[in-house]
Design an enzyme around this catalytic site. Structure first.
Site, PDB file in Angstrom:
ATOM      1  N   ASP A  34      71.239  38.180  24.645  1.00 43.53           N
ATOM      2  CA  ASP A  34      70.565  39.145  24.901  1.00 43.53           C
ATOM      3  C   ASP A  34      68.965  38.813  25.514  1.00 43.53           C
ATOM      4  OD1 ASP A  34      72.485  40.522  23.978  1.00 43.53           O
ATOM      5  OD2 ASP A  34      71.371  41.521  22.262  1.00 43.53           O
ATOM      6  N   GLU A 114      95.794  59.014  23.991  1.00 44.45           N
ATOM      7  CA  GLU A 114      94.022  58.882  23.881  1.00 44.45           C
ATOM      8  C   GLU A 114      93.443  59.192  22.636  1.00 44.45           C
ATOM      9  OE1 GLU A 114      92.213  59.948  27.490  1.00 44.45           O
ATOM     10  OE2 GLU A 114      93.740  58.872  28.812  1.00 44.45           O
ATOM     11  N   LYS A 116      90.763  61.314  20.802  1.00 44.70           N
ATOM     12  CA  LYS A 116      90.153  62.757  21.305  1.00 44.70           C
ATOM     13  C   LYS A 116      88.528  62.488  20.594  1.00 44.70           C
ATOM     14  CE  LYS A 116      89.917  67.547  21.774  1.00 44.70           C
ATOM     15  NZ  LYS A 116      88.396  67.729  21.493  1.00 44.70           N
ATOM     16  N   ASP A 118      84.874  62.818  19.744  1.00 45.81           N
ATOM     17  CA  ASP A 118      84.063  64.233  19.471  1.00 45.81           C
ATOM     18  C   ASP A 118      82.633  63.887  19.949  1.00 45.81           C
ATOM     19  OD1 ASP A 118      83.450  66.672  18.378  1.00 45.81           O
ATOM     20  OD2 ASP A 118      83.705  65.986  16.200  1.00 45.81           O
ATOM     21  N   TYR A 226      87.864  59.143  30.626  1.00 40.10           N
ATOM     22  CA  TYR A 226      89.246  59.324  30.362  1.00 40.10           C
ATOM     23  C   TYR A 226      90.130  60.230  31.317  1.00 40.10           C
ATOM     24  CZ  TYR A 226      86.610  63.108  28.012  1.00 40.10           C
ATOM     25  OH  TYR A 226      85.742  64.196  27.788  1.00 40.10           O
ATOM     26  N   LYS A 314      95.234  68.052  17.130  1.00 40.93           N
ATOM     27  CA  LYS A 314      93.911  68.003  16.513  1.00 40.93           C
ATOM     28  C   LYS A 314      94.231  67.519  14.796  1.00 40.93           C
ATOM     29  CE  LYS A 314      90.627  70.530  17.509  1.00 40.93           C
ATOM     30  NZ  LYS A 314      89.368  70.615  18.137  1.00 40.93           N
ATOM     31  N   CYS A 408      66.369  55.794 -17.139  1.00 38.66           N
ATOM     32  CA  CYS A 408      67.857  55.612 -16.747  1.00 38.66           C
ATOM     33  C   CYS A 408      68.644  56.657 -17.746  1.00 38.66           C
ATOM     34  CB  CYS A 408      68.235  54.305 -17.319  1.00 38.66           C
ATOM     35  SG  CYS A 408      69.972  53.933 -17.316  1.00 38.66           S
ATOM     36  N   CYS A 411      70.488  54.431 -20.676  1.00 39.41           N
ATOM     37  CA  CYS A 411      69.687  53.695 -21.836  1.00 39.41           C
ATOM     38  C   CYS A 411      68.482  54.245 -22.125  1.00 39.41           C
ATOM     39  CB  CYS A 411      69.970  52.345 -21.246  1.00 39.41           C
ATOM     40  SG  CYS A 411      68.814  51.835 -20.174  1.00 39.41           S
ATOM     41  N   CYS A 426      67.892  50.903 -12.827  1.00 33.35           N
ATOM     42  CA  CYS A 426      67.648  50.574 -14.200  1.00 33.35           C
ATOM     43  C   CYS A 426      67.528  48.998 -14.262  1.00 33.35           C
ATOM     44  CB  CYS A 426      68.723  50.977 -15.055  1.00 33.35           C
ATOM     45  SG  CYS A 426      68.652  50.556 -16.643  1.00 33.35           S
ATOM     46  N   CYS A 431      71.624  47.441 -20.624  1.00 34.82           N
ATOM     47  CA  CYS A 431      71.974  48.856 -20.147  1.00 34.82           C
ATOM     48  C   CYS A 431      73.417  49.014 -20.197  1.00 34.82           C
ATOM     49  CB  CYS A 431      71.565  49.573 -18.740  1.00 34.82           C
ATOM     50  SG  CYS A 431      72.052  51.117 -18.599  1.00 34.82           S
TER      51      CYS A 431
END
Ligand code: IVH
Length: 668
Positions: A34, A114, A116, A118, A226, A314, A408, A411, A426, A431
């Site tokens: 990079d 493929e 789908k 979202d 696509y 779906k 907590c 304890c 805690c 504990c």
């Protein structure tokens, strides 16, 4: 430098940066760091600034227009952007297939499956290989002109790769934000008191519709292509050929796309993707099944807005709306307090969900989650369901903001803020909650695998004073066990035997079982291999630890702190005195020693990490990149560009069966 030379340098830098973009974003196979990329980029920026006459609109530096737009213009799609009809379950997918077979008369008609995605559907326009315009889907005929914003997405080449390119290329794809980037974006927004986005799709849509492209540029948008719009100067007879051409032009396609034959393969693909859904780095809400042949597509034609040759299968909804009954606080193995919402039970994707994690106080504040609120709950993959947002319009009267307790709940000790104040913990080592969770982890299947020692039994043993540390497990007394409710001679003996058997676990599991913060199964394996015994590991300081490739400063500190703690030290001493001192499994010296393996695609019988672990046991190496030093490439399902590279370098490629065969051969 004279002008000619400067122009040459500018062109050269533009070309090289374009090539590196392509390798990075499309092939996922960068060859420079990079930092090197940034240096080249800055050099070009400076040259173009000093000599604007050599700059061009398709230069890799021209992603951010920098000018605020007053409003988006509109852009007409040369061919309409259709939508898809939905199949809501497997039955409806099968019906789609039946209609198809009736039409073609061929039960094996080639399909492309493929994921789908979202996100937000967009169109990109390339004229003579140059990115000239981009738009949202809009009403399918006309969209908003968001060219300047799309330019900021690094995965969109400003100039197509390769030669020749079509005179006109319109492509469609989905702009998305990965789940991890979405979380990060929301955390950043939270820290600036900005309203969080409800989900990655909203975040992607909101980012693309910014009038200031600089804001869009700051958002981690990605794209997958696509579908085709209008194309001039190139014809395709198959969708799969079009997808290949996209990749050659430097446009990113989804590596999970697959060619399918017949109804069962189609259903298999649907199921496989639904199962994979949780592990994918981005959200998908189904699969798209498309006829591969363009000729069949043409003959099948369209309904009003949807093609007959494709369907969206779906997945079941992963979100539901329900009410929080109350908020409860759990104390985990490391003492961290986690708020959990008890919900009015609700079915989500076939599972009855009763609880959802609220993570921490920050998360509660950011979403303003209160007891008795109505909330959107999401179940993603196998992870614990979580509350996405509150439906404020349905908030009952008289609710109050929720605050985690400052003691907590188990304890009663005061809690402390950790992790820059995000989490509370805690810190009482005695504990009982921490103790129980720690022992349960130690006994769990992937750790010391003590059969019959689940949560309930651990609780019983701790509460009756039979154990106060994992070392006490090895001092359990048969008579004392028999006094406990529910224990008979058989169950008592079984437990004692299971405890005895655990003494033989390899070092890697033992290290994992200790529950050192930040040390999971993988790192436990690395540590076991490097140090060979617990004694050696305990002597290691931070410098020695960070010298190991996989271990960073935070993890090293966490390991040193763990062993530096007196109570941990005492437990380990006790364990050693009781004869628990596992050793690393010796590496087997075989012909595989020193060989380098690269894994690509998914294996069915093991995870990639397990496969890597296996070859390491033979003294071989597992590497992430294919090069001339690679000895074997193991290609699983849907292997990616590494496989192509292996072939081009003539490196032996093994499928999963050949790989397991090879291991077997050398383990005998
Ligand atoms: S193809 C005629 N492929 O789903 C075919 N769409 O209602 C046009 N989508 O608006 C779309 N992933 O935004 C196609 N692999 C994929 C897709 C995909 C997501 C979206 C797209 C479209 C909607 C269909």
């Amino acid at each position: 430098m004279n002008d000619k030379n400067i122009e040459q340098t500018v062109r050269d830098l533009q070309k090289r940066l374009r090539e590196h973009n392509y390798r990075y974003y499309v092939l996922d196979d960068p060859v420079i760091s990079d930092a090197e990329y940034d240096r080249m980029f800055r050099e070009l920026q400076e040259l173009e600034k000093a000599h604007p006459e050599f700059s061009r609109p398709d230069s890799p530096t021209k992603r951010i227009g920098g000018t605020l737009q007053k409003a988006f213009g509109t852009l007409e799609h040369r061919t309409p952007m259709l939508s898809l009809s939905n199949a809501l379950n497997e039955k409806e997918l099968r019906e789609f297939h039946k209609r198809l077979v009736k039409f073609t008369g061929d039960a094996g008609t080639e399909l492309v499956g493929e994921p789908k995605l979202d996100g937000l559907g967009v169109e990109l326009v390339y004229e003579n290989g140059i990115f000239t315009a981009g738009a949202t889907r809009g009403d399918g005929y006309t969209g908003e002109n968001i060219t300047e914003n799309l330019r900021t997405i690094r995965q969109i080449p400003l100039r197509l790769h390769g030669d020749p390119v079509p005179s006109l290329l319109e492509v469609r794809g989905e702009v998305i934000i990965s789940k991890a980037n979405f979380e990060r974006l929301n955390r950043e927004r939270g820290s600036r008191n900005e309203k969080p986005f409800a989900n990655p799709r909203n975040a992607a849509a909101g980012s693309l519709r910014q009038l200031d492209p600089r804001i869009t540029a700051s958002r981690p948008l990605e794209i997958f292509i696509y579908a085709a719009g209008k194309i001039e100067g190139r014809d395709f007879d198959k969708h799969s050929g079009f997808l290949q051409a996209l990749r050659d032009w430097g446009l990113r396609t989804n590596p999970l796309n697959a060619i399918l034959h017949g109804e069962e393969e189609m259903i298999g693909y649907f199921r496989n993707m639904e199962q994979k859904r949780g592990e994918l780095p981005y959200d998908i809400d189904g699969v798209v099944i498309k006829v591969n042949s363009m000729e069949i597509r043409d003959r099948m034609g369209m309904r009003t807005r949807t093609p007959r040759w494709a369907i969206a299968g779906k997945f079941k909804a992963r979100q539901e709306i329900t009410q929080i009954r109350n908020i409860e606080v759990q104390v985990g193995r490391t003492g961290v307090l986690t708020p959990v919402a008890n919900l009015k039970p609700v079915q989500i994707g076939g599972v009855l969900v009763k609880r959802a994690t609220l993570h921490n106080q920050d998360e509660i504040d950011r979403k303003d989650i209160r007891e008795h609120d109505w909330v959107v709950v999401e179940r993603a993959g196998d992870v614990i369901p979580k509350v996405i947002k509150v439906i404020e319009d349905r908030r009952p009267a008289g609710t109050r903001s929720y605050r985690l307790p400052d003691r907590c709940p188990v304890c009663g000790a005061r809690v402390q803020r950790i992790d820059d104040g995000v989490a509370v913990k805690c810190v009482n080592r005695e504990c009982p909650s921490q103790l129980k969770n720690g022992i349960q982890h130690y006994a769990s299947k992937r750790a010391m695998d003590i059969e019959g020692l689940g949560g309930k039994t651990v609780e019983q043993l701790v509460e009756n004073g039979l154990i106060a540390s994992v070392a006490d497990l090895y001092r359990l007394d048969r008579e004392a066990l028999l006094q406990l409710e529910g224990f008979g001679t058989k169950s008592a003996d079984n437990l004692l035997e299971a405890v005895e058997r655990s003494k033989r676990r390899p070092l890697s599991r033992f290290i994992y079982a200790l529950g050192i913060p930040n040390v999971g199964e993988y790192l436990a394996g690395v540590l076991a291999e490097r140090f060979g015994s617990l004694g050696k590991l305990m002597e290691a300081d931070e410098d020695i630890l960070t010298a190991i490739g996989d271990i960073g400063g935070i993890v090293a500190e966490s390991i040193v702190n763990y062993f530096g703690n007196e109570a941990n030290h005492a437990t380990i001493r006790n364990l050693q005195e009781l004869g628990i001192d596992p050793r690393a499994v010796k590496r087997k010296d075989t012909a595989l020693k020193g060989k380098t393996f690269v894994f690509t695609g998914s294996l069915s019988g093991m995870t990639r990490d397990e496969a890597k672990e296996k070859v390491r046991r033979f003294g071989a190496k597992a590497s992430g990149n294919v090069s001339s030093n690679t000895d074997y490439v193991v290609a699983g399902e849907e292997a990616g560009s590494k496989l192509d590279k292996a072939r081009s370098l003539d490196i032996p490629v093994l499928d999963e069966e050949e790989f397991t065969g090879l291991l077997k051969k050398y383990s005998e």
